[in-house]
Motif scaffolding. Structure first.
Motif, PDB file in Angstrom:
ATOM      1  N   THR A 140       0.779  -1.400   0.153  1.00  0.00           N
ATOM      2  CA  THR A 140      -0.026   0.031  -0.208  1.00  0.00           C
ATOM      3  C   THR A 140       0.916   1.518  -0.086  1.00  0.00           C
ATOM      4  OG1 THR A 140      -0.267  -0.584   2.396  1.00  0.00           O
ATOM      5  CG2 THR A 140      -2.248  -0.892   0.996  1.00  0.00           C
ATOM      6  N   GLU A 141       1.467   1.474  -1.247  1.00  0.00           N
ATOM      7  CA  GLU A 141       2.136   2.912  -1.396  1.00  0.00           C
ATOM      8  C   GLU A 141       2.306   3.074  -2.822  1.00  0.00           C
ATOM      9  OE1 GLU A 141       6.246   2.839  -1.443  1.00  0.00           O
ATOM     10  OE2 GLU A 141       5.986   1.284  -3.040  1.00  0.00           O
ATOM     11  N   PHE A 142       2.344   4.386  -3.392  1.00  0.00           N
ATOM     12  CA  PHE A 142       2.117   4.608  -4.529  1.00  0.00           C
ATOM     13  C   PHE A 142       2.888   4.133  -5.725  1.00  0.00           C
ATOM     14  CE2 PHE A 142      -0.646   7.879  -2.714  1.00  0.00           C
ATOM     15  CZ  PHE A 142      -1.817   7.560  -3.635  1.00  0.00           C
ATOM     16  N   LEU A 143       4.124   3.755  -5.496  1.00  0.00           N
ATOM     17  CA  LEU A 143       5.066   3.130  -6.491  1.00  0.00           C
ATOM     18  C   LEU A 143       4.402   1.879  -6.732  1.00  0.00           C
ATOM     19  CD1 LEU A 143       8.848   3.762  -5.811  1.00  0.00           C
ATOM     20  CD2 LEU A 143       7.723   4.214  -7.826  1.00  0.00           C
ATOM     21  N   ALA A 144       4.086   1.072  -5.597  1.00  0.00           N
ATOM     22  CA  ALA A 144       3.596  -0.101  -5.863  1.00  0.00           C
ATOM     23  C   ALA A 144       2.228  -0.377  -6.691  1.00  0.00           C
ATOM     24  CB  ALA A 144       3.432  -0.843  -4.771  1.00  0.00           C
ATOM     25  N   LEU A 145       1.505   0.901  -6.703  1.00  0.00           N
ATOM     26  CA  LEU A 145       0.303   0.898  -7.771  1.00  0.00           C
ATOM     27  C   LEU A 145       0.742   0.973  -9.045  1.00  0.00           C
ATOM     28  CD1 LEU A 145      -2.058   3.324  -5.747  1.00  0.00           C
ATOM     29  CD2 LEU A 145      -1.790   0.759  -5.313  1.00  0.00           C
ATOM     30  N   LYS A 146       1.774   1.307  -9.445  1.00  0.00           N
ATOM     31  CA  LYS A 146       2.284   1.399 -10.860  1.00  0.00           C
ATOM     32  C   LYS A 146       2.735   0.136 -11.256  1.00  0.00           C
ATOM     33  CE  LYS A 146       3.581   4.178 -14.044  1.00  0.00           C
ATOM     34  NZ  LYS A 146       2.522   4.964 -14.710  1.00  0.00           N
ATOM     35  N   GLY A 147       3.223  -0.488 -10.399  1.00  0.00           N
ATOM     36  CA  GLY A 147       3.617  -2.032 -10.869  1.00  0.00           C
ATOM     37  C   GLY A 147       2.238  -2.846 -11.027  1.00  0.00           C
ATOM     38  N   LEU A 148       1.210  -2.405 -10.078  1.00  0.00           N
ATOM     39  CA  LEU A 148      -0.104  -3.270 -10.223  1.00  0.00           C
ATOM     40  C   LEU A 148      -0.577  -3.046 -11.662  1.00  0.00           C
ATOM     41  CD1 LEU A 148      -2.461  -5.007  -9.147  1.00  0.00           C
ATOM     42  CD2 LEU A 148      -3.438  -2.637  -8.174  1.00  0.00           C
ATOM     43  N   ASP A 149      -0.574  -1.858 -12.061  1.00  0.00           N
ATOM     44  CA  ASP A 149      -1.211  -1.443 -13.533  1.00  0.00           C
ATOM     45  C   ASP A 149      -0.160  -2.533 -14.475  1.00  0.00           C
ATOM     46  OD1 ASP A 149      -2.705   0.485 -12.704  1.00  0.00           O
ATOM     47  OD2 ASP A 149      -1.212   2.024 -13.189  1.00  0.00           O
ATOM     48  N   ARG A 150       1.102  -2.618 -14.427  1.00  0.00           N
ATOM     49  CA  ARG A 150       1.916  -3.338 -15.291  1.00  0.00           C
ATOM     50  C   ARG A 150       1.426  -4.894 -15.471  1.00  0.00           C
ATOM     51  NH1 ARG A 150       6.645  -1.128 -13.860  1.00  0.00           N
ATOM     52  NH2 ARG A 150       7.280  -3.089 -12.677  1.00  0.00           N
ATOM     53  N   MET A 151       1.151  -5.240 -14.139  1.00  0.00           N
ATOM     54  CA  MET A 151       0.850  -6.658 -13.951  1.00  0.00           C
ATOM     55  C   MET A 151      -0.658  -7.021 -14.422  1.00  0.00           C
ATOM     56  SD  MET A 151       1.919  -9.541 -12.493  1.00  0.00           S
ATOM     57  CE  MET A 151       1.230 -10.700 -13.181  1.00  0.00           C
ATOM     58  N   ILE A 152      -1.527  -6.179 -14.241  1.00  0.00           N
ATOM     59  CA  ILE A 152      -2.914  -6.302 -14.780  1.00  0.00           C
ATOM     60  C   ILE A 152      -2.718  -6.136 -16.384  1.00  0.00           C
ATOM     61  CG2 ILE A 152      -4.999  -5.344 -14.945  1.00  0.00           C
ATOM     62  CD1 ILE A 152      -4.970  -4.680 -12.105  1.00  0.00           C
ATOM     63  N   LYS A 153      -2.088  -5.484 -16.772  1.00  0.00           N
ATOM     64  CA  LYS A 153      -1.696  -5.345 -18.350  1.00  0.00           C
ATOM     65  C   LYS A 153      -1.350  -6.602 -18.810  1.00  0.00           C
ATOM     66  CE  LYS A 153      -1.052  -2.895 -21.930  1.00  0.00           C
ATOM     67  NZ  LYS A 153      -0.963  -1.444 -23.007  1.00  0.00           N
ATOM     68  N   THR A 154      -0.233  -7.347 -18.134  1.00  0.00           N
ATOM     69  CA  THR A 154       0.292  -8.505 -18.544  1.00  0.00           C
ATOM     70  C   THR A 154      -0.657  -9.775 -18.569  1.00  0.00           C
ATOM     71  OG1 THR A 154       2.455  -7.757 -17.787  1.00  0.00           O
ATOM     72  CG2 THR A 154       1.955 -10.353 -17.940  1.00  0.00           C
ATOM     73  N   LEU A 155      -1.468  -9.699 -17.390  1.00  0.00           N
ATOM     74  CA  LEU A 155      -2.844 -10.680 -17.459  1.00  0.00           C
ATOM     75  C   LEU A 155      -3.501 -10.718 -18.536  1.00  0.00           C
ATOM     76  CD1 LEU A 155      -3.459 -10.715 -13.589  1.00  0.00           C
ATOM     77  CD2 LEU A 155      -2.460 -12.499 -15.066  1.00  0.00           C
ATOM     78  N   LYS A 156      -3.788  -9.297 -18.903  1.00  0.00           N
ATOM     79  CA  LYS A 156      -4.737  -9.081 -20.170  1.00  0.00           C
ATOM     80  C   LYS A 156      -4.264  -9.523 -21.406  1.00  0.00           C
ATOM     81  CE  LYS A 156      -7.735  -5.152 -17.929  1.00  0.00           C
ATOM     82  NZ  LYS A 156      -7.998  -4.039 -17.824  1.00  0.00           N
ATOM     83  N   LEU A 157      -3.060  -9.330 -21.604  1.00  0.00           N
ATOM     84  CA  LEU A 157      -2.266  -9.519 -22.777  1.00  0.00           C
ATOM     85  C   LEU A 157      -2.483 -11.223 -22.805  1.00  0.00           C
ATOM     86  CD1 LEU A 157       0.681  -6.826 -23.055  1.00  0.00           C
ATOM     87  CD2 LEU A 157      -1.347  -7.272 -24.491  1.00  0.00           C
ATOM     88  N   MET A 158      -2.090 -12.023 -21.815  1.00  0.00           N
ATOM     89  CA  MET A 158      -2.194 -13.173 -21.684  1.00  0.00           C
ATOM     90  C   MET A 158      -3.694 -13.848 -21.900  1.00  0.00           C
ATOM     91  SD  MET A 158       0.139 -15.470 -19.157  1.00  0.00           S
ATOM     92  CE  MET A 158      -0.220 -17.238 -19.195  1.00  0.00           C
ATOM     93  N   ASP A 159      -4.325 -13.021 -21.347  1.00  0.00           N
ATOM     94  CA  ASP A 159      -5.723 -13.619 -21.587  1.00  0.00           C
ATOM     95  C   ASP A 159      -6.171 -13.579 -23.116  1.00  0.00           C
ATOM     96  OD1 ASP A 159      -6.353 -13.947 -19.069  1.00  0.00           O
ATOM     97  OD2 ASP A 159      -7.468 -11.983 -18.678  1.00  0.00           O
TER      98      ASP A 159
END
Lengths: 254, 259
Positions: free
Chosen positions: B154-173
């Motif tokens: 729970t800190e802002f830099l980590a939220l940026k990483g979350l965007d990246r991870m979700i993008k990866t999941l969507k591309l994989m989907d």
């Protein structure tokens, strides 16, 4: 990510997730090939000392008179050296190496490197130049081979020449006593060649930015030593150059 | 057998702690759990007191020999831990070379799925710890699982990483023509700071559909547990951290968690 990189990622996923149609043998990945050899000493000295030593080497046409081994040098400070056996080959390697690109030109801005240790010496290899790691050193020694070849072993149906790395990098220091102390546990495979470096310890795989390496500009005399990683204070190997020198001296096609 | 992958392309967000803590909570319920370390740094093994470089074989060997996998061969690579009913398929640093060695081969993203299929009758759960790098190993971990757990500090830099991870999941989907189920898990929440509540609010606004309605607090017991090489559920069962992971487990095993 841009649309362009999205396509690249999707392409990557498609290949990896392709259901296999047959279980036949798979084509081996292609290799970039380069050449030469390595040597350097290692107790941790001040970075400046080490870097200036390398620069001094590079600035001259002739390398300074080499100590017989990095550990028996009259100077107490560690230094990067070329072993007697390898020095003989440097002209050949340099000639060939001059037609090839430098390691830092082949690498991306940020790249991963594996750090490993042998006889107190830390070395780094870019992962893109690594063929793999074998978790055992079970070799058969063949007569008539140079002493720095520990032996041969079979890995994935391929014959691997395992280099006794300590013998190769510090031949004069490598007496029976040191030989007893060195406990080889892994073989670091060099690209898809038939060469592997025996090592004692795998330290870490870390991302490095190219700016974190002091790249050597003139590698004519030591093409295998691409530069020095500043933070870890260790040499980074040009694997292609190393393969070429090993093959040349071991009289074995790499 | 349920298969969960714990992933985030940002490091240090609590992935390994989440794997071990959930595994600990599961074995306390009497489940048989296999944890799989796909991170070359092998932190999961170290957490559980197993030095991957000291053991003769690891997941790396199974990848290298992926064309001749059998159940007995896979079982020979699995090591028991000091916790009953909790086994580990360990990583090794050599895994860092897998992308270069095998990344060119078709179907290399399905090796882990095949491995897990082979031992599925021996375990109730498999939990996969992912490296923070998008490569062959992460693709394997995502392709093998039913559900992705994404711990987010729970800190802002980590939220940026979350965007990246979700993008990866969507591309994989997009590639697999399927939809990954994923749950975002707020971790290392420290109510004494400004950043944690703010980041949590941001998560609630941006990812409400996938956000677990709880949080994992900062708790020194996690550190104690890792020093003792045991899950927090075994080391400090009544600690805030342990209770939080039990709640998370309840959620994951509920209908809401799997939908």
């Amino acid at each position: 990510m841009t649309e362009h990189s999205d396509i690249a990622v999707v392409d990557f996923f498609s290949r990896l997730l392709k259901e296999p149609q047959s279980s036949g043998p798979v084509e081996k990945p292609k290799v970039l090939v380069k050449e030469a050899e390595l040597t350097l000493s290692a107790e941790q000295v001040g970075l400046q000392q080490l870097l200036s030593k390398v620069s001094a080497f590079d600035e001259k046409d002739e390398p300074p008179k080499e100590p017989s081994s990095p550990f028996t040098s009259s100077k107490s400070k560690p230094e990067i050296i070329v072993s007697d056996s390898t020095a003989k080959e440097t002209e050949t390697a340099a000639d060939i190496g001059s037609e090839k690109s430098f390691l830092h030109q082949r690498l991306e801005g940020e790249f991963q490197a594996l750090f490993f240790k042998v006889a107190g010496l830390t070395l780094a290899v870019p992962l893109v130049e690594l063929g793999g790691i074998i978790h055992e050193v079970r070799v058969t020694h063949l007569p008539g081979q140079p002493t720095w070849i520990k032996g041969v072993m079979t890995h994935r149906d391929q014959k691997i020449n395992v280099v006794d790395t300590a013998a190769w990098v510090m031949p004069e220091k490598y007496d029976a006593n040191l030989q007893k102390q060195v406990d080889y546990r892994y073989v670091v495979l060099l690209q898809n060649s038939q060469w592997g470096l025996a090592c004692e310890e795998l330290l870490d795989a870390e991302s490095i930015n190219k700016e974190q390496v002091n790249w050597r500009v003139n590698t004519a005399k030591r093409p295998w030593l691409a530069g020095l990683v500043k933070k870890q204070m260790c040499g980074i190997l040009d694997v292609g150059a190393l393969i070429e020198q090993l093959s040349s001296q071991g009289h074995i096609a790499g | 057998m349920k298969i969960w992958t714990v992933a985030n392309q940002k490091g240090g967000v609590g992935k390994t702690t989440t794997v071990v803590s959930l595994a600990g909570a599961l074995v306390k319920q009497g489940k048989r759990v296999l944890v799989i370390d796909t991170d070359p740094h092998a932190s999961l093994g170290y957490y559980l007191g197993i030095d991957s470089e000291e053991i003769p074989a690891s997941l790396y060997n199974l990848f290298v020999e992926h064309q001749s996998l059998t159940e007995s061969k896979i079982q020979a690579h699995i090591v028991p831990t000091s916790v009953d009913h909790l086994d580990l398929l360990p990583a090794a640093m050599a895994l860092a070379t897998i992308d270069r060695q095998l990344g060119h081969e078709d179907g290399m993203g399905l090796v882990l799925r095949n491995i897990i299929d082979n031992v599925s009758s021996s375990y109730d759960y498999a939990i996969i710890d992912c490296p923070p790098v998008l490569g062959v190993l992460m693709v394997n971990a995502l392709a093998a699982c039913e559900q992705v757990l994404i711990p987010v500090q729970t800190e802002f830099l980590a939220l940026k990483g979350l965007d990246r991870m979700i993008k990866t999941l969507k591309l994989m989907d997009r590639t697999q023509q399927q939809q990954h189920r994923f749950i975002v898990i707020p971790t290392m929440f420290d109510k004494r700071t400004k950043a944690s509540p703010l980041a949590l609010r941001e998560l609630q606004q941006s990812y409400s559909d996938h956000l677990w309605n709880g949080l994992i607090p900062i708790d020194t017991k996690f550190r104690d547990a890792s020093l003792a090489h045991t899950p927090v559920s075994h080391c400090a069962p009544n600690s805030r951290g342990s209770v939080a992971y039990r709640r998370l487990l309840q959620f994951l095993d509920s209908e809401r968690g799997v939908s």
